[in-house]
Enzyme design. Sequence first.
Site, PDB file in Angstrom:
ATOM      1  CG  ASP A   1      -0.194  -0.038   2.541  1.00 41.07           C
ATOM      2  OD1 ASP A   1       1.058  -0.082   2.527  1.00 41.07           O
ATOM      3  OD2 ASP A   1      -0.855  -0.039   3.603  1.00 41.07           O
TER       4      ASP A   1
ATOM      5  CB  CYS B   1       5.200  -2.266   2.303  1.00 45.47           C
ATOM      6  SG  CYS B   1       5.978  -1.595   0.818  1.00 45.47           S
TER       7      CYS B   1
ATOM      8  CG  HIS C   1       5.825  -5.183  -1.479  1.00 41.98           C
ATOM      9  ND1 HIS C   1       4.989  -4.443  -0.668  1.00 41.98           N
ATOM     10  CD2 HIS C   1       5.829  -6.440  -0.965  1.00 41.98           C
ATOM     11  CE1 HIS C   1       4.500  -5.226   0.277  1.00 41.98           C
ATOM     12  NE2 HIS C   1       4.998  -6.434   0.119  1.00 41.98           N
TER      13      HIS C   1
END
EC number: 3.4.19.12
Length: 271
Positions: A88, A91, A265
């Site tokens: 989101d 992270c 991520h």
Amino acid sequence: MAAEEPQQQKQEPLGSDSEGVNCLAYDEAIMAQQDRIQQEIAVQNPLVSERLELSVLYKEYAEDDNIYQQKIKDLHKKYSYIRKTRPDGNCFYRAFGFSHLEALLDDSKELQRFKAVSAKSKEDLVSQGFTEFTIEDFHNTFMDLIEQVEKQTSVADLLASFNDQSTSDYLVVYLRLLTSGYLQRESKFFEHFIEGGRTVKEFCQQEVEPMCKESDHIHIIALAQALSVSIQVEYMDRGEGGTTNPHVFPEGSEPKVYLLYRPGHYDILYK
């Protein structure tokens, strides 16, 4: 003919209004779609997952995806488990926060050092010009989590706290503020790494403090330095070579937090 002229005059603003309504409807449709996507991500991905066997990564890529399959195999030589975070944009901060607090359950000496630094951090931010009233609730939540660890909470209870949206997001906000504060304190050093002709303060206001903004090297260095917690990131992408690329922040330090980075991520790694 004269009777038709008023109709023609009225048609032009009607067309203009109609286009405006269509644009508005289009914008609302996009926002609704983005909300649905976020809701689907939320349902499928907890903010922080249970600890999983690292081998789950193999299933995320096609068997004939030799680059990633080989790099996962290499990663498996160094790590055994992974804890995933929701993709989101927050992270990095969530992964860092959970990983270090979980480790502090078994390191009372580091816990006391970290608690003292964290307690003083609000005062440091206020002295830099951050408004105490604005940051107080975020700092209180951060300290509450540290005190939860000090009381020897279980990993399950700590995980539950991190999966409470409000608590978890307040922690993320405070870690973002700490990152921003450090970057601005050391602006003479960091200004050389900021692109686009922006000042360090502008960069912080646009790329660090807002929620959901992704993190890069500069964010990691700043947070690691701000809290004196060394972070090792294993970079895994489609670059050549069958190994992941480890990077320790700051260089030469002994890592306390281990993260896996795949484009856009971060997840938590365990030996």
